[in-house]
Design a protein around this motif. Structure first.
Motif, short mmCIF file in Angstrom:
data_model
loop_
_atom_site.label_atom_id
_atom_site.label_comp_id
_atom_site.label_asym_id
_atom_site.label_seq_id
_atom_site.Cartn_x
_atom_site.Cartn_y
_atom_site.Cartn_z
N UNK A 65 0.80 -1.22 0.00
CA UNK A 65 0.00 0.00 0.00
C UNK A 65 0.84 1.27 0.00
N UNK A 66 2.03 1.18 0.56
CA UNK A 66 2.88 2.36 0.58
C UNK A 66 3.44 2.62 -0.81
N UNK A 108 1.05 6.45 9.41
CA UNK A 108 1.85 5.28 9.75
C UNK A 108 3.30 5.53 9.36
N UNK A 109 4.19 4.92 10.11
CA UNK A 109 5.62 5.21 9.95
C UNK A 109 6.12 5.00 8.54
N UNK A 110 5.65 3.94 7.87
CA UNK A 110 6.31 3.63 6.59
C UNK A 110 5.89 4.54 5.45
N UNK A 158 -4.03 4.86 4.85
CA UNK A 158 -3.65 4.10 3.66
C UNK A 158 -3.75 2.62 3.98
N UNK A 159 -3.74 1.81 2.93
CA UNK A 159 -3.71 0.37 3.14
C UNK A 159 -4.81 -0.34 2.36
N UNK A 163 -6.55 -2.72 6.61
CA UNK A 163 -6.49 -1.54 7.48
C UNK A 163 -7.75 -0.68 7.36
#
Ligand code: SF4
Lengths: 395, 349
Positions: A65-66, A108-110, A158-159, A163
């Motif tokens: 997703x990222x 989210x971190x990524x 996102x995701x 998620x």
């Protein structure tokens, strides 16, 4: 570690490997696409391909997703919270600069390192003074909104299907609490539409024939939506699908099941991940998602372009929690770098090393295309875990 | 001798007091803080001279110097705190040359508003760690920054030690065929810290492994004086350390995943966070590289020391112009153990 080690057992892996080797026909090649980045990661991290016969080829799909979050969407997020947005945005005439610091973006971190326009990323925007906070769950973002009522808190959601329910949940909670300073910038995407797109988008014709003999289907996604949504591929495209967990043994087992289907001439949806996946999925989660979200007509995927009915947005009823409706945000599309072969890689037509800039201009530190962005992307996985294979020959 | 005469000033309230700008001003309040806190805790004749420098006797051998700034959040964690960490970190940097650490300097950057009680706890922990390690904190410095411009406390320590002639331990001395050993389980410190991070609190019994390693190093050198490389795999973990040495020594490495000791709780926490224990920080472990024929002897010497009980041979040095660190996975395949791209961040799915 109980429930994990047993899915990483080297002895068992060798047994399955031997069975696969005995099963494959020497006169043909088998191309299987793992759609999901979790599988790509497991395959690279545990060296699964080393255990497969040479004529079983794993093709990495777009499923991170990222990685598939397009540049334009990150630009929009940065613009929301950064006083002076990157140059291309200003040119596009998207609202005044000087957003002021009272908006916070939670993410989210990524997603922090995904490159955006103007040499920016969320991490760089944060260094420039934007209030961007890393959270570990959607409810963390909601908590911040509750604790800091004077700030506009925007959750960058996102995701894939996995998620989505937690995002739906926080929207309903925010409504129940009567919060007026919490919104969601929704970037949730759907896997089945992307798989269909890979198989029959116009680009497929331009890029050449995609050799895919079957799919390793995403596990976590299917715990929510079930295995049923994949029946369509099996029937319509005559491609076997095996839903598999993210442990390396799950992947090996799925490959064995796929080889068997191909050899038998079958194209069915099979479920390797019976410990968590049912045909129908999780009815409660699905109902929650249906209550809060609706389909977007089309959504841009980084590397794949516009994919019809492949993403979600908040329903009219929840409009006040939708950042795109609440703030002036202008949709834009920012083209990928010309040299980038992501489109072909995400569709299984090319390998990371076929790209001229792989490992030179494009590296995990300086990603150019989507496949290099998160560690689950095909190029990043090959760079981080498998580069020694291709480089050894040039040493 | 005290710079401030007792009886004229009220003693510092270490229970309720806070750091304020005057503690860094160079005036009376600062002198009092130095006197009542630092000199009291670190107590030694060099410090008591109250000069801006320390004049130190040097035994024979070569001088080894290392400096390290310590920023850690949270400041207190299971198994330690920033105080003992700032001693152990620098003592270990000195020790990794095969040296005996002798002296430390310490620089404090304090944030206005920081509770003096916490500062005292940190300083006492530093003093205890230095005492246990047999090093003297001989000079120091204190600055105060405005509220919001620091993270409570930053500590810089510089360590000085001596290494005997003939001991040649350096990151550029690994040779193909050498054995790679580690002194114990990987990732304990990083996981202990992460278990306390905001939003991330999870139940774990893992404690930081923070410890001074020069005693272990001395025992290792006594067994095998020709150790080629030593390094403590702190930030960036084992993976980063091995990549650094591979580049310095112009070689590659091949690891055996199943031989690398990792506590099951650490493995589970990493699994949960989507992290790789090979990249997680350690503060009381070392990596040693020695000739293949010396490996067994060195391993036995390590295991005989309390800080090396779980020592293991984890791989070997190979020839490789690309300096790749490769690993045979427990699963039976192989992969690279590459440099980290950016920071290791928990994954979302
Ligand atoms: S190497 Fe970079 S630019 Fe090339 S295909 Fe991969 S991600 Fe795209």
């Amino acid at each position: 570690m109980k429930y994990v080690d047993e899915f990483r057992d080297g002895g068992l892996a060798r047994t399955i490997a031997a069975r696969i080797a005995a099963e494959v026909r020497p006169d043909r090649t088998y191309h299987f696409m793992e759609f999901c980045g979790g599988h790509t990661h497991a395959i690279s991290r545990y060296g699964v391909t080393d255990l497969l016969p040479a004529n079983v080829v794993m093709v990495h799909g777009p499923g991170c997703p990222v990685c598939v979050l397009p540049i334009g969407r990150i630009d929009m997020a940065i613009e929301l919270v950064l006083a002076s947005p990157p140059t291309p945005l200003r040119k596009a005439g998207c609202g005044p600069s000087g957003r002021g610091p009272s908006r916070s973006l939670c993410t989210y971190a990524d997603t922090m390192r995904v490159p955006a326009s103007g040499g920016l990323s969320l991490m760089k925007a944060k260094a420039k003074g934007a209030d961007i906070r890393m959270v570990y769950s959607a409810s963390d973002a909601l908590r911040i909104a509750r604790e800091e009522p004077d700030r506009e808190v925007v959750f960058l959601a996102i995701g894939f299907e996995t998620t989505t329910p937690p995002t739906a949940l926080v929207v309903r909670e925010a409504a129940a609490l009567g919060l007026t300073n919490f919104t969601v910038f929704c970037n949730h995407v759907l896997t089945p539409s992307a798989i269909a797109h890979i198989l029959e988008s116009p680009e497929v014709r331009d890029l050449g024939t995609v050799v895919i003999d079957g799919f390793v289907g995403p596990a976590h996604v299917s715990t929510i939506i079930g295995s049923q949504p994949y029946d369509y591929f099996a029937e319509e495209y005559r491609k076997p699908v095996v839903i598999a967990g993210f442990e390396p043994l799950d992947v090996m087992q799925a490959i064995e099941m796929l080889v068997r289907q191909v050899n038998d001439g079958r194209a069915e949806v099979e479920n390797e991940f019976t410990r968590a996946v049912t045909p129908e999925g999780n009815a409660r989660a699905k109902a929650l998602v249906a209550d809060v979200f609706e389909l977007r007509r089309a959504f841009e995927w980084r590397g794949l372009g516009k994919v019809p009915y492949s993403a979600l947005r908040l329903k009219e009823q929840w409009a006040s929690f939708d950042a795109e409706r609440r703030f002036t945000m202008t949709e834009r599309s920012v083209a990928d770098n010309k040299a980038c072969e992501c489109g072909a890689i995400l569709r299984g037509v090319k390998k990371p090393t076929d790209c001229k800039v792989f490992g030179t201009v494009c590296t995990p530190e300086t990603p150019i295309g989507s496949c290099m962005v998160s560690s689950e992307g095909a190029c990043a996985a090959h760079y981080t875990y498998g580069r020694f294979r291709s480089e050894a020959s040039t040493a | 001798m005290s710079a401030v005469r007792k009886g004229y000033v009220r003693p510092i309230d270490f229970k309720r007091g806070l750091v304020d700008m005057s503690h860094g001003s160079g005036g009376r309040a600062m002198a009092q803080l130095i006197d009542e806190l630092f000199v009291e805790a670190f107590d030694n004749s060099w410090l008591r001279e109250m000069n801006d420098q320390a004049r130190l006797p040097m035994p024979s051998g070569r001088l080894v110097v290392a400096t390290d700034s310590h920023v850690v959040s949270p400041l207190f964690f299971p198994g330690g705190d920033i105080g003992c960490l700032s001693v152990h970190g620098t003592v270990n940097d000195v020790a990794m040359a095969g040296a005996r650490p002798l002296y430390l300097t310490s620089g404090f950057i304090l944030e206005e508003g920081f509770p003096l009680a916490d500062l005292k706890r940190i300083v006492d922990s530093m003093a205890a760690a230095a005492k246990q390690a047999g090093v003297a904190i001989v000079t120091g410095d204190t600055k105060v920054v405005e509220r919001g411009k620091g993270d409570g406390v930053f500590i810089n320590t510089t360590g000085v030690g001596v290494v005997a002639e003939g001991i040649e331990i350096s990151g550029d001395r690994a040779r193909p065929g050498d054995a790679i050993l580690v002194s114990g389980t990987m990732g304990d410190h990083g996981v202990a810290i992460m278990s306390l991070r905001e939003n991330l609190t999870f139940e774990t019994t893992i404690r930081s492994d923070t410890a001074a390693l020069h005693g272990l190093v001395a025992a290792m050198i006594a067994a095998v004086p020709t150790i080629h490389c030593l390094r403590d795999p702190t930030r960036g973990g084992l993976a980063t350390t091995l990549n650094e040495i591979a580049r310095q020594s112009d070689c590659g490495m091949r690891l055996e995943e199943s031989a690398i000791p990792v506590r099951s709780e650490v493995a589970a926490a990493c699994e949960f966070l989507g992290l790789d224990p090979l990249y997680v920080a350690n503060e009381g472990k070392l990596v040693a590289i020695c000739a293949r024929n010396d490996a067994q002897r060195l391993l036995e010497a390590m295991r005989a020391h309390p800080l090396g009980r779980d020592a293991a041979k984890v791989g070997e040095v190979v020839e490789d112009a690309h300096h790749f660190v490769q690993m045979r996975t427990g699963f039976g395949g192989s992969r690279m153990v590459d440099w980290l791209a950016g920071e290791q961040l928990p994954r979302i799915c």
